[in-house]
Motif scaffolding. Structure first.
Motif, PDB file in Angstrom:
ATOM      1  N   HIS A 117       0.691  -1.356  -0.082  1.00  0.00           N
ATOM      2  CA  HIS A 117      -0.086   0.106   0.112  1.00  0.00           C
ATOM      3  C   HIS A 117       0.839   1.211  -0.135  1.00  0.00           C
ATOM      4  N   PRO A 190      -3.333  -4.648  -3.179  1.00  0.00           N
ATOM      5  CA  PRO A 190      -2.711  -4.299  -4.357  1.00  0.00           C
ATOM      6  C   PRO A 190      -1.185  -4.971  -4.368  1.00  0.00           C
ATOM      7  N   SER A 306      -4.573   2.965   4.935  1.00  0.00           N
ATOM      8  CA  SER A 306      -4.639   3.241   3.638  1.00  0.00           C
ATOM      9  C   SER A 306      -5.842   3.665   3.278  1.00  0.00           C
ATOM     10  N   ARG A 399      -4.444   3.632  -1.687  1.00  0.00           N
ATOM     11  CA  ARG A 399      -4.334   2.340  -2.733  1.00  0.00           C
ATOM     12  C   ARG A 399      -4.932   1.251  -1.839  1.00  0.00           C
ATOM     13  N   GLU A 424      -6.935   5.140  -7.200  1.00  0.00           N
ATOM     14  CA  GLU A 424      -5.907   3.921  -6.646  1.00  0.00           C
ATOM     15  C   GLU A 424      -6.621   2.903  -6.271  1.00  0.00           C
TER      16      GLU A 424
END
Ligand code: G6P
Length: 489
Positions: A117, A190, A306, A399, A424
């Motif tokens: 992240h 991610p 995040s 993210r 994102e």
């Protein structure tokens, strides 16, 4: 469907492994254990699948009460010890608490989560010193316990679905023990780009990637994350990347892993059924009363670094400053329920968010209007009420692997809800066209997007929401799971 998910002959044809399992326990004063069920989507997904009655879900005991329950059950098999596991066999691993804490808190949540992240404040963190090496050894031991349990429970040629960044080493360890198995891994976060991934010590970066490449199929929510993983494999391991029937492939040491894209969606029927229950209706009534006829901007997140809750509040403050016409016409209800409070960063972050909300209250609040309502306790029914009532959803993670809230809100929205969505978040791949996309770091642009969202006509809002709801239901958990099983051949 059998009452207990005991696999025939004690050997499972399908295995799921994840850190957090479908059951968690709390210990009562009299020493008895009370179980609560979570992970609904995956449990029903597993059971609805062909061969679901021959499945085993392997998970870790997360607390002392979990460990007690795991110890009381033979081989940690909760379903055979009278617990309601929803029909699935569940094996809970009683991992040594110190090993577990180092693996879960220090490596999974403070290292791999931060890397993927991009969360480090680089001038001071990370620091990879001697204690880190011990933590990494614990992460390896924890992954090995999973691999050994899976190897014991799997029938010849069985399929195994390993979940997430807690278990990156398990696929390779399992392949070494049981080369006959078909192994899948799924990453719910991610994946970091190679330049950032290389902050990890070289050996740790290599072991993580090689661990994942023990799988035959590695799944991601977004092509962006799959591409980043492939780039890390090229960069760190010198692996070869190719394409097979539209799928990225990574080949290393003679073994090929296919990368699949499976953007998890919403169980529309299940979610609507839950949101129609009495507890949600009563929260809805209270919330409506406090908001009056104002518009409401909602957000629902774990208090997670995040999720970018702080910049969301700064954007809201800027909206009220630069677009004063919204004062007393809007309320921001932010539900930021607790998460990972064993980590000091998360406790501090909760305080930071609370301070920002108090500042907005001080600057703009009046006797008749509370501009912001911040909830820092967990109340799922209240969250669902917010899903139903929101005019605007603020979803601005720095993210995010997917972000299911962005998909769930359109499904439940009563009057239409405009989604202000971070570019994102994995969800932006599918919802980008119907939402208002923002750079999560750009507070001013987020304030502008909030203004645009509040100004949108009812018709446009409704039409966008309906289209998003259709997209959100495209790959419900049961189908998502079934796709990964079939991706294993
Ligand atoms: C989020 C992430 C998942 C992760 C989970 C773990 O939902 O998207 O990737 O597995 O958090 O949360 P926990 O509370 O178990 O640390």
């Amino acid at each position: 469907m059998p009452q207990s998910g005991q696999p025939r002959d004690g050997r499972a044809r399908l295995l799921v492994a994840s850190n957090r399992g479908p059951l968690s326990f709390s210990e009562q004063l009299d020493g008895s254990l009370v179980a609560s069920r979570g992970g609904g989507g995956l449990v029903s997904g597993l059971m609805s699948m062909e061969g679901g009655d021959e499945a085993v879900w392997v998970c870790a005991a997360l607390s002392d009460a979990d460990r007690l329950a795991a110890r009381r059950a033979t081989d940690g098999r909760l379903d055979l010890d009278g617990h309601d596991t929803g029909g699935t066999a569940v094996r809970m691993l009683d991992i040594d608490p110190a090993t577990f804490n180092r693996a879960y808190n220090a490596i999974a949540n403070s290292t791999l989560w931060f890397v993927h992240h991009l969360l480090y404040a680089i001038p001071t963190a990370p620091v990879f010193d001697a204690p880190f090496r011990r933590e990494w050894a614990s992460y390896l031991a924890y992954n090995r316990e999973f691999a050994e349990a899976l190897a014991e429970d799997a029938a010849p040629g069985a399929k195994v679905l390993v979940q997430d960044y807690h278990l990156t080493l398990t696929p390779r360890l399992l392949r070494e023990l049981r080369p006959d198995l078909r192994i899948g891994h799924f990453t719910h976060t991610p994946w970091a780009p190679p330049e950032y991934f290389r902050v990890l010590p070289a050996a740790v970066a290599r072991e993580t990637l090689l661990g994942m490449l023990g799988s035959d199929h590695a799944g991601f929510h977004s092509p962006r994350w799959a591409r980043a993983f492939a780039d890390c494999c090229i960069d760190v391991l010198g692996a070869e990347c190719g394409e097979d029937e539209g799928c990225l492939t990574v080949t290393c040491d003679g073994h090929t892993t296919r990368l699949g894209i499976h953007p998890l969606g919403v169980d529309v029927e299940g979610l609507r059924e839950r949101a129609g229950q009495h507890d949600v209706a009563s929260r809805l009534a209270t919330t409506r009363e406090s908001i009056g006829d104002r518009q409401v901007i909602v957000r629902v997140d774990r208090t997670e670094l995040s999720k970018n809750i702080g910049r969301g509040l700064l954007a809201y403050a800027e909206l009220l400053r630069r677009y004063p016409q919204w004062r007393d016409k809007v309320v921001h209800v932010a539900s930021a329920y607790p998460s990972r409070h064993d980590l000091p960063e998360y406790r501090e972050y909760t305080g930071h968010v609370q301070r920002l909300a108090a500042e907005i209250e001080d600057e703009f609040g009046t006797d008749d209007w509370r501009p912001v309502v911040l909830h820092v306790t967990d109340d799922y029914a209240r969250s669902l009420a917010l899903y139903r009532i929101g005019d605007v959803l603020l979803c601005n993670p720095v993210r995010d692997g997917m972000n299911l809230v962005a998909k769930e809100v359109p499904v439940l929205s009563e009057n239409g809800c405009t989604v202000v969505l971070s570019t994102e978040a994995g969800a932006a791949d599918e919802l980008g066209a119907e939402s208002l996309l923002v750079n999560p770091f750009d507070v001013s642009a987020t304030a502008d997007a909030l203004h645009e969202a509040l100004s949108m006509t009812h018709e446009e809002r409704r039409a966008r929401t309906d289209r998003m709801a259709v997209t959100a239901g495209k790959l419900p958990p049961a189908q998502w799971l079934a796709d990964q099983v079939s991706a294993l051949g």
